[in-house]
Design a protein around this motif. Structure first.
Motif, PDB file in Angstrom:
ATOM      1  N   HIS A  93      42.818  57.088  28.892  1.00  0.00           N
ATOM      2  CA  HIS A  93      42.109  55.975  29.527  1.00  0.00           C
ATOM      3  C   HIS A  93      41.734  56.292  30.971  1.00  0.00           C
ATOM      4  O   HIS A  93      42.427  57.037  31.653  1.00  0.00           O
ATOM      5  CB  HIS A  93      42.987  54.723  29.554  1.00  0.00           C
ATOM      6  CG  HIS A  93      43.511  54.342  28.204  1.00  0.00           C
ATOM      7  ND1 HIS A  93      42.694  53.893  27.190  1.00  0.00           N
ATOM      8  CD2 HIS A  93      44.763  54.345  27.702  1.00  0.00           C
ATOM      9  CE1 HIS A  93      43.432  53.631  26.125  1.00  0.00           C
ATOM     10  NE2 HIS A  93      44.682  53.914  26.400  1.00  0.00           N
ATOM     11  N   LYS A  94      40.634  55.675  31.400  1.00  0.00           N
ATOM     12  CA  LYS A  94      40.290  55.715  32.820  1.00  0.00           C
ATOM     13  C   LYS A  94      39.856  54.290  33.161  1.00  0.00           C
ATOM     14  O   LYS A  94      38.768  53.861  32.777  1.00  0.00           O
ATOM     15  CB  LYS A  94      39.157  56.713  33.067  1.00  0.00           C
ATOM     16  CG  LYS A  94      38.840  56.877  34.522  1.00  0.00           C
ATOM     17  CD  LYS A  94      37.692  57.835  34.720  1.00  0.00           C
ATOM     18  CE  LYS A  94      37.395  57.994  36.188  1.00  0.00           C
ATOM     19  NZ  LYS A  94      36.004  58.305  36.433  1.00  0.00           N
ATOM     20  N   TRP A  95      40.755  53.563  33.822  1.00  0.00           N
ATOM     21  CA  TRP A  95      40.494  52.148  34.055  1.00  0.00           C
ATOM     22  C   TRP A  95      39.505  51.958  35.185  1.00  0.00           C
ATOM     23  O   TRP A  95      39.547  52.662  36.196  1.00  0.00           O
ATOM     24  CB  TRP A  95      41.809  51.412  34.358  1.00  0.00           C
ATOM     25  CG  TRP A  95      42.826  51.599  33.282  1.00  0.00           C
ATOM     26  CD1 TRP A  95      44.005  52.258  33.369  1.00  0.00           C
ATOM     27  CD2 TRP A  95      42.727  51.151  31.925  1.00  0.00           C
ATOM     28  NE1 TRP A  95      44.654  52.249  32.156  1.00  0.00           N
ATOM     29  CE2 TRP A  95      43.887  51.567  31.254  1.00  0.00           C
ATOM     30  CE3 TRP A  95      41.774  50.428  31.198  1.00  0.00           C
ATOM     31  CZ2 TRP A  95      44.124  51.301  29.906  1.00  0.00           C
ATOM     32  CZ3 TRP A  95      42.000  50.158  29.862  1.00  0.00           C
ATOM     33  CH2 TRP A  95      43.161  50.584  29.225  1.00  0.00           C
ATOM     34  N   GLY A  96      38.619  50.999  34.998  1.00  0.00           N
ATOM     35  CA  GLY A  96      37.617  50.722  36.027  1.00  0.00           C
ATOM     36  C   GLY A  96      37.116  49.299  35.913  1.00  0.00           C
ATOM     37  O   GLY A  96      37.446  48.570  34.966  1.00  0.00           O
ATOM     38  N   MET A  97      36.326  48.915  36.898  1.00  0.00           N
ATOM     39  CA  MET A  97      35.808  47.546  36.912  1.00  0.00           C
ATOM     40  C   MET A  97      34.348  47.540  37.360  1.00  0.00           C
ATOM     41  O   MET A  97      33.957  48.327  38.226  1.00  0.00           O
ATOM     42  CB  MET A  97      36.650  46.694  37.873  1.00  0.00           C
ATOM     43  CG  MET A  97      36.255  45.233  37.880  1.00  0.00           C
ATOM     44  SD  MET A  97      37.285  44.259  38.991  1.00  0.00           S
ATOM     45  CE  MET A  97      38.659  43.863  37.939  1.00  0.00           C
ATOM     46  N   VAL A  98      33.573  46.656  36.746  1.00  0.00           N
ATOM     47  CA  VAL A  98      32.199  46.439  37.191  1.00  0.00           C
ATOM     48  C   VAL A  98      32.122  45.027  37.754  1.00  0.00           C
ATOM     49  O   VAL A  98      32.635  44.081  37.145  1.00  0.00           O
ATOM     50  CB  VAL A  98      31.190  46.634  36.036  1.00  0.00           C
ATOM     51  CG1 VAL A  98      29.810  46.133  36.432  1.00  0.00           C
ATOM     52  CG2 VAL A  98      31.107  48.108  35.653  1.00  0.00           C
ATOM     53  N   GLU A 151      45.448  57.840  34.736  1.00  0.00           N
ATOM     54  CA  GLU A 151      44.541  56.849  34.164  1.00  0.00           C
ATOM     55  C   GLU A 151      43.532  56.331  35.190  1.00  0.00           C
ATOM     56  O   GLU A 151      42.973  55.246  35.032  1.00  0.00           O
ATOM     57  CB  GLU A 151      45.362  55.686  33.577  1.00  0.00           C
ATOM     58  CG  GLU A 151      46.267  56.151  32.455  1.00  0.00           C
ATOM     59  CD  GLU A 151      47.085  55.037  31.850  1.00  0.00           C
ATOM     60  OE1 GLU A 151      47.108  53.916  32.403  1.00  0.00           O
ATOM     61  OE2 GLU A 151      47.703  55.286  30.809  1.00  0.00           O
ATOM     62  N   GLY A 152      43.348  57.084  36.274  1.00  0.00           N
ATOM     63  CA  GLY A 152      42.342  56.714  37.269  1.00  0.00           C
ATOM     64  C   GLY A 152      42.808  55.659  38.254  1.00  0.00           C
ATOM     65  O   GLY A 152      42.006  55.143  39.026  1.00  0.00           O
ATOM     66  N   LEU A 167      33.507  39.751  36.933  1.00  0.00           N
ATOM     67  CA  LEU A 167      34.353  40.955  36.927  1.00  0.00           C
ATOM     68  C   LEU A 167      34.588  41.415  35.489  1.00  0.00           C
ATOM     69  O   LEU A 167      35.074  40.637  34.662  1.00  0.00           O
ATOM     70  CB  LEU A 167      35.698  40.644  37.590  1.00  0.00           C
ATOM     71  CG  LEU A 167      35.634  39.884  38.926  1.00  0.00           C
ATOM     72  CD1 LEU A 167      36.991  39.330  39.299  1.00  0.00           C
ATOM     73  CD2 LEU A 167      35.126  40.792  40.027  1.00  0.00           C
ATOM     74  N   THR A 168      34.239  42.656  35.211  1.00  0.00           N
ATOM     75  CA  THR A 168      34.477  43.202  33.870  1.00  0.00           C
ATOM     76  C   THR A 168      35.378  44.414  34.016  1.00  0.00           C
ATOM     77  O   THR A 168      35.042  45.362  34.731  1.00  0.00           O
ATOM     78  CB  THR A 168      33.147  43.620  33.203  1.00  0.00           C
ATOM     79  OG1 THR A 168      32.276  42.501  33.218  1.00  0.00           O
ATOM     80  CG2 THR A 168      33.360  44.086  31.772  1.00  0.00           C
ATOM     81  N   PHE A 169      36.521  44.363  33.332  1.00  0.00           N
ATOM     82  CA  PHE A 169      37.497  45.445  33.435  1.00  0.00           C
ATOM     83  C   PHE A 169      37.567  46.180  32.101  1.00  0.00           C
ATOM     84  O   PHE A 169      37.389  45.578  31.040  1.00  0.00           O
ATOM     85  CB  PHE A 169      38.873  44.843  33.766  1.00  0.00           C
ATOM     86  CG  PHE A 169      39.975  45.854  33.830  1.00  0.00           C
ATOM     87  CD1 PHE A 169      40.151  46.638  34.962  1.00  0.00           C
ATOM     88  CD2 PHE A 169      40.839  46.042  32.756  1.00  0.00           C
ATOM     89  CE1 PHE A 169      41.169  47.572  35.033  1.00  0.00           C
ATOM     90  CE2 PHE A 169      41.861  46.976  32.817  1.00  0.00           C
ATOM     91  CZ  PHE A 169      42.021  47.740  33.962  1.00  0.00           C
ATOM     92  N   GLY A 170      37.835  47.466  32.135  1.00  0.00           N
ATOM     93  CA  GLY A 170      37.990  48.183  30.873  1.00  0.00           C
ATOM     94  C   GLY A 170      38.132  49.674  31.073  1.00  0.00           C
ATOM     95  O   GLY A 170      38.382  50.158  32.181  1.00  0.00           O
ATOM     96  N   ASP A 171      37.966  50.387  29.961  1.00  0.00           N
ATOM     97  CA  ASP A 171      38.199  51.822  29.924  1.00  0.00           C
ATOM     98  C   ASP A 171      36.864  52.564  30.103  1.00  0.00           C
ATOM     99  O   ASP A 171      36.005  52.533  29.214  1.00  0.00           O
ATOM    100  CB  ASP A 171      38.833  52.167  28.566  1.00  0.00           C
ATOM    101  CG  ASP A 171      39.274  53.617  28.494  1.00  0.00           C
ATOM    102  OD1 ASP A 171      39.017  54.368  29.459  1.00  0.00           O
ATOM    103  OD2 ASP A 171      39.871  53.988  27.467  1.00  0.00           O
ATOM    104  N   LEU A 172      36.728  53.257  31.233  1.00  0.00           N
ATOM    105  CA  LEU A 172      35.476  53.985  31.505  1.00  0.00           C
ATOM    106  C   LEU A 172      35.371  55.248  30.657  1.00  0.00           C
ATOM    107  O   LEU A 172      34.302  55.837  30.533  1.00  0.00           O
ATOM    108  CB  LEU A 172      35.389  54.346  32.993  1.00  0.00           C
ATOM    109  CG  LEU A 172      35.158  53.179  33.968  1.00  0.00           C
ATOM    110  CD1 LEU A 172      35.412  53.618  35.396  1.00  0.00           C
ATOM    111  CD2 LEU A 172      33.759  52.599  33.836  1.00  0.00           C
TER     112      LEU A 172
END
Ligand code: SF4
Length: 241
Positions: A7-12, A95-96, A191-196
């Motif tokens: 996983h690489k967690w990120g947010m838009v 995981e970033g 805010l959208t969070f998830g796996d990049l």
């Protein structure tokens, strides 16, 4: 830079959707046992908010518009806060995430001074809650004491619990199931969070939007938080004229 994992967690963050209601700020405060800020603490510029909503004014009276910019730890791939910590209390995980290890922190505040986004906060006092609010503290999150640096962790306690449950039950982690408190509370889905790392996840799809940009991109910090510019109706009209 750490080796990447599954996983690489990120947010838009879509600035076209933010209405500046600050529900994200309150949700983060409640989830993460963030100390209560009194007026006096604000006046001393020592208030702690893991996510803040910056407000800007655009235009001249009477045609003034308010613009909002939610800012939290950008979980940079090249985080300026990491190399300056003398005790490795802050480091980049696989995981970033930019991780903060509270029981290693010795409170030099080098990381705070080196963060261009001003998202790290130092506990100048031992946090206090009124007796009536003591039961609202989240037992999954430690209460940081005086002398400790703290900041957004993308609600790592939720990440750990949800990924652990999925692993135990032998199922794939469903996109959208895992949300930090701010994203869950936002009434406009800013805010959208998830796996990049997952090319089909909503966050990966949104990250490719033509409105995307990163805060202070020229510094080369390579954040895992991606912003989508506010749609400017005038510019859109001109484009389609
Ligand atoms: S909750 Fe959502 S809409 Fe409200 S300030 Fe935060 S990001 Fe903006």
């Amino acid at each position: 830079m750490a080796q990447q994992s599954e996983h690489k967690w990120g947010m838009v963050i879509d600035l076209d959707k933010c209405i500046g209601c600050q529900a994200c700020v309150i949700a983060c405060q409640a989830e993460n046992n963030v100390p209560l800020n009194t007026e006096e603490i604000f006046n001393q510029k020592r208030a702690i908010e893991w996510i803040r909503v910056e407000r800007y004014w655009e235009g001249e009276f009477p045609n003034v518009k308010a613009r909002f910019l939610p800012v939290l730890c950008q979980h940079c791939e090249n985080a300026p806060c990491e190399p300056v910590c003398p005790v490795y209390a802050t480091y980049h995980n696989q995981e970033g995430l930019n991780v903060q290890v509270y029981n290693r922190c010795v409170g030099t505040r080098y990381c705070q001074n080196n963060c261009p986004y001003h998202v790290r906060f130092f506990n100048y006092w031992t946090p206090q809650w009124p007796e009536s609010l003591r039961n609202q503290l989240n037992p999954d999150v430690t209460v940081r004491s005086r002398g400790i640096m703290e900041k957004c962790t993308f609600c790592i306690q939720r990440i750990r619990r949800t990924t652990r449950n999925a692993k135990r039950e032998g199922r794939k982690l469903e996109d959208g199931l895992l949300q930090p408190a701010c994203a869950q509370a936002c009434p406009t889905s800013t805010l959208t969070f998830g796996d990049l790392n997952d090319p089909d996840s909503k966050v990966s799809q949104l990250a490719k939007n033509s409105r995307n940009y990163k805060l202070l991109e020229k510094l080369g910090t390579d954040p895992n938080v991606i912003y989508l510019k506010k749609v400017d109706p005038k510019a859109a009209e001109e484009l389609h004229a």
